[in-house]
Design an enzyme around this catalytic site. Structure first.
Site, PDB file in Angstrom:
ATOM      1  N   HIS C  48       1.509  -2.743 -30.813  1.00 39.81           N
ATOM      2  CA  HIS C  48       2.415  -1.869 -31.293  1.00 39.81           C
ATOM      3  C   HIS C  48       3.227  -1.087 -30.028  1.00 39.81           C
ATOM      4  O   HIS C  48       4.196  -0.447 -30.424  1.00 39.81           O
ATOM      5  CB  HIS C  48       1.934  -0.798 -32.323  1.00 39.81           C
ATOM      6  N   ARG C  73      -4.613  -3.649 -25.174  1.00 42.14           N
ATOM      7  CA  ARG C  73      -4.744  -3.951 -26.709  1.00 42.14           C
ATOM      8  C   ARG C  73      -3.815  -5.249 -26.760  1.00 42.14           C
ATOM      9  O   ARG C  73      -2.549  -5.092 -26.461  1.00 42.14           O
ATOM     10  CB  ARG C  73      -4.388  -3.084 -27.818  1.00 42.14           C
ATOM     11  N   GLU C 149      -9.903  -2.628 -39.293  1.00 47.78           N
ATOM     12  CA  GLU C 149      -8.942  -1.941 -39.905  1.00 47.78           C
ATOM     13  C   GLU C 149      -8.371  -2.211 -41.113  1.00 47.78           C
ATOM     14  O   GLU C 149      -7.187  -2.032 -41.571  1.00 47.78           O
ATOM     15  CB  GLU C 149      -7.669  -1.546 -38.532  1.00 47.78           C
ATOM     16  N   ASP C 175      -4.031   1.685 -39.966  1.00 52.63           N
ATOM     17  CA  ASP C 175      -3.997   0.703 -40.911  1.00 52.63           C
ATOM     18  C   ASP C 175      -5.209   0.660 -41.606  1.00 52.63           C
ATOM     19  O   ASP C 175      -4.991   0.393 -42.752  1.00 52.63           O
ATOM     20  CB  ASP C 175      -4.116  -0.647 -39.838  1.00 52.63           C
TER      21      ASP C 175
HETATM   22 MG   LIG Z   1      -3.661  -1.037 -36.364  1.00 54.12          MG
END
Ligand SMILES: [Mg+2]
Ligand SMILES: [Mg+2]
Ligand SMILES: [Mg+2]
Ligand SMILES: [Mg+2]
Ligand SMILES: [Mg+2]
Ligand SMILES: [Mg+2]
Lengths: 258, 258, 258, 258, 258, 258
Positions: C48, C73, C149, C175
């Protein structure tokens, strides 16, 4: 923008093996330097090289003037990355970790236009870099190499080399050694262990028997020369990272020694 | 972020000359590679190197971990470029074409804070890279080298080397040869012509007599070693472009020969 | 380039939880700033965060000097992206949306070399950044976190945490809340709803029972401290985007108010 | 692309002082974040900020949507850099180290088209970003600030503020303190020493008496608010580097403390 | 940062078809130029365009001020790339080579948040660019287009258009012609062969019958106008590469002719 | 890397005028596109174009394959920028705002090696791009153009055109009109006012009388053709920004009209 042909295929037509440089530094200028050093082709490594799509594109642009055939090692067997490398003007793709006939068929499908594959049409930069007739010649000229570098790939070799549309296999000795022998031996290239030599020769002969080309990744000029003498069709000699590091270390050591 | 000191000054305190690498390829990764090869310092060449401000900054960031002192060759005697290189975390500046005492004074003024000069305050990245006490130590630690590489500079040498705040002179043999002898000789480094050797020794002795350091740009390890034996305080050994090109050419030639 | 070890494992050996910074701005300099602020580790978010491969690499280079452990990530459970992050010098990978045992096994296979996985060998920059013995220590030192998640992941949790080679689970509360409760609650971190607290504790306990580490993404220092008190092993505290935006907004508001 | 006007001039018309953000991180995204935080204007610092021309351009593009007026601090009193910043779409330039009337006249000449100056015509991006009528309005709308930050500048202040075409003076307290008091005091902003306060008030009053605007660089919201209360027309509040570093340090400290 | 709505949906509400520009050059400035030319939307092509993630992000930032709706063509049906484009602030995604109902369902799942899909939550830049209420409106506003461009896709069309959450189909005539007719016809857009026209009309009618929108890629304004007259909802007109190349060639030819 | 010669000089030897493209968009790909369109040379505009050093370098690399002569318009009469453009592989420099004989002499000195000037030696990329004999041929092949675009320059024209080492003058009609006539006329190219035509012809004749070449910046093919018919030696035809914007606007307008 007249017609161009893949220089590597031309070299093979002349009965020679191609000497391939390897680019792991993300820099259009180091690419330009390497392309001036006598290689027949250079491969931009977007798998283990520190190179992403955007610098790969810049490197392909900087390589265009040299007349040296640019290839790309894909990060993985992924359609997006492989097709983008071809649209960006690579004359060939070397795909890591092709382990099964199904893998090989997927690879070919990403590299060839219908009906030979499912490559999507849009050679945006290839049209400029590789000739305005690119659409007509691409399926004949673009090279498609599958890397044979796991135990699974070796066991599926006969099937893999018979995949229609595949041009060659390429051997990564570091992974192949890990895959075939675990961690018994040092990692790296230029294998001398009898079982590894046997594996490499087996791959070469199987490829040739099926009418395919065979490429080998080498750490030294000496080993690359030996590979040529075995009949390898494409021999990579070291890479920019090692060449630079070794030359710099040697030069510093020489100053300190003198 | 504790105190750091300029590693080159430390080497000089130990009575040694510093072995300097030279970076002309715009790539943080090739910078990182070079910094692993045993140099005492490396200089990013933003004059003749293919490097602009933004990649210079990335290279300084990539060099930070190595412990090798980063310096920058400025593009010209320009305050903006020189101060930006220092704010970005260079431990020293090598300035081309310093031809007069006035040039040398301007150079020093750009490198030192008031009242020693007119460097503007704002060591934005240096605070992170070179220690939170940077403001207190910068004027003592940052190195300021003036390049002596024209006939005019040689004729003004006595005045130049007496410029307060200047740490050393640096000789660019290619320009110096052009400047002193016109086009009588080949361009390049590692001069053997008696008049060029004489000029280089003259600059070295004049610098040392004034308490300054003397650096020399060399094309080969052999010449750099010779320069160290003469008492040069900073010897550059080739650069990344030539090291890579030579190593690659040699390796291709070896494959073809074998 | 001597041996290095993963600083996060060292912290765990000392019985502490690691405090993790989160980098969503694509900038080597903001990475360097963040790494100077006291975190034990920082994670570059290529899912993200507004960060692609090429800036991630530059950020890893800028982070190297800090001694703070860099993790990445991954954008998704994709072999190309995950292996490239590791080759670029990340000390660990946090993989989003690991929902099944099969997902977890694929993840581990991308992170470990044969025979523990299928990671391809070529730690091009890791060799420079993480030590020349990287090949020998990577499988022991590199961290592999699976994000839990979704509702599916929670229902498969027992199987997931028993995946050989997995080091920990990491919880993304935004999430997870969407996945477990639909759109009943606000989006975001620092959940206080009883069912969400229950879910988080359940994941933590299940992970710990299996001998795994547990990480939690937090929006505030207060919640991160609470998570540490619960026994979480890695607590992320906000991120660069929110820290900067909040600090700037507060500062403007203060000027207007005064 | 209809007519646009400089938002800072509009604020002044309303009798308010402008609150200015300061961008030293080279990132279009952090620029976008900062522009969302309530500032009236933001200034990209290409002098001490870690920002070169090319990222400055990207930041100007990312800032365009915000409606916040973008300005650029030039690296030095250099025509190339100043004109390029304006062509790239900055609504104003803050120029460091303007020490004499001649400096101020050169500055104005770089910012205004003939016959008011010698700015070269070619507002390539400004035409897109600031309105297709840019050529007609530029000389009336673009802001030209001279930094007063040396003893020399203070002694020439009366002449400087009477330079036709100059819009305002901007005070850099760190340099001004170095310049006026040597190294007697700590470096930095938010001065409380009586002689520094006196100097700042003197500059403000002299500027206002000549009909010019006066800007001040501040390290804290409290000082910026005080500066507004004094009648300063543009107050900078900290910068992105400090805001991020302080917020991150505070947040880590809070976790460790709790 | 108040609420924003997708401009393309607004145009459709007004009963018009949207005129879409196409960006294949990786440049924020050419994006800004294109966005000033009257298009209702522009699509950044990360499949065949020479654009990677990082320049796509910069282009989205440069496009924000224009009010023209930015969309992204994804490189392939890959969750990482699709979600990153949306988090970066695209108002829609056009996905190539959606050949089956399962493909279409995967596509929708990447574009919609749970429970409508599995898009992971973290609209890091979309929050800034598309409104702070983005999380609440995204599923209603973001556009999801599936490309119908193979024989397989045409044969599965009825199922594809009934995929919940899909907004429209988009026809790529070059691939569709290759897929349906092999290499019988020239490659490219603006088909006039009866079977291709029939296929295009069939797709349009099938989409409309299912309540979906239909988009068409066109090489010329004339064909795009015709497509609008057929009821197409989104018509792409050429692209930046062809527009620039044609205009430049015409202009050089005109000089030579005159 | 055999000898190369400047293609523009070759065209002049053949008695033709060179048709020059103009690059203001910072993109190696748009440069490659433009270079395929039939121009004899292209000039990268680092003055008013949105192009900095680092993208200029990438564009020079992308242009190399085309055989079209690359030139660079410098940002200003600055030695650092001019020499870096030449080292990067430009075949010529166009320098803005050369207003006096002294300006012209400084310009020539930056472009020629001693004893003809003070250009510093280090053609790092030019050696690769323009031939390994670059050092020997540079002073004969590199083109040096001074822009005549102010009233002062016109009044000093006789002296300027007699500057040894200068190859030509280049007229920027937008600045020249501002400079000679103030704001009486619209800004821009393709002047039709009698006094402007007279000025342009005067410059052309004065240049030719002194044995210099004369270049003219034109906004349209029609005007460029006219300039060729007058005997201009280098005619620029529009630029990439205008060509793209006009073509896109026309194409959108055509869709809306049809
Ligand atoms: Mg997430
Ligand atoms: Mg391998
Ligand atoms: Mg020199
Ligand atoms: Mg200052
Ligand atoms: Mg298609
Ligand atoms: Mg001009």
């Amino acid at each position: 923008m007249n017609m161009q042909r893949n220089p590597i295929r031309k070299i093979w037509t002349e009965g020679r093996g191609a000497i391939n440089g390897w680019l792991s530094i993300a820099s259009p200028f180091s690419a330009e330097i390497m392309a001036s050093c006598g290689y027949d082709s250079v491969t931009i490594d977007t798998q283990h090289g520190a190179v992403g799509y955007e610098t790969m594109l810049l490197m392909l642009q900087a390589l265009r003037a040299s007349g040296v055939a640019p290839m790309v090692r894909a990060p993985w067997l992924e359609p997006g990355a492989i097709m983008k490398a071809l649209d960006a003007g690579a004359w060939g793709v070397i795909c890591p970790m092709v382990n099964t006939r199904a893998d090989a068929e997927r690879l070919v499908s990403y590299v060839r236009y219908p009906p030979h594959g499912c490559r999507s049409f849009g050679p945006t930069r290839a049209n400029f870099a590789l000739g305005s007739d690119y659409a007509a010649v691409a399926d004949d000229e673009v090279l498609c190499f599958a890397m044979i570098e796991t135990a699974e790939a070796v066991s599926n070799l006969e099937e893999i080399v018979r995949t229609p549309g595949l041009d060659g296999v390429y051997v990564g000795p570091a992974d192949l050694t890990l895959g075939l022998t675990g961690r018994r031996y040092r990692t790296g290239f230029d294998r001398e262990e009898p079982e590894m030599l046997e594996a490499i020769h087996h791959i070469r002969k199987t490829a040739h028997a099926a009418g395919l080309r065979m490429g080998l990744h080498n750490g030294s000029a000496a080993y690359a020369a030996k590979a040529l003498s075995w009949g390898c069709d494409l021999v990579t000699v070291s890479n920019d990272v090692r060449l630079l590091a070794q030359a710099a270390q040697d030069s510093v050591a020489e100053v300190r020694r003198l």
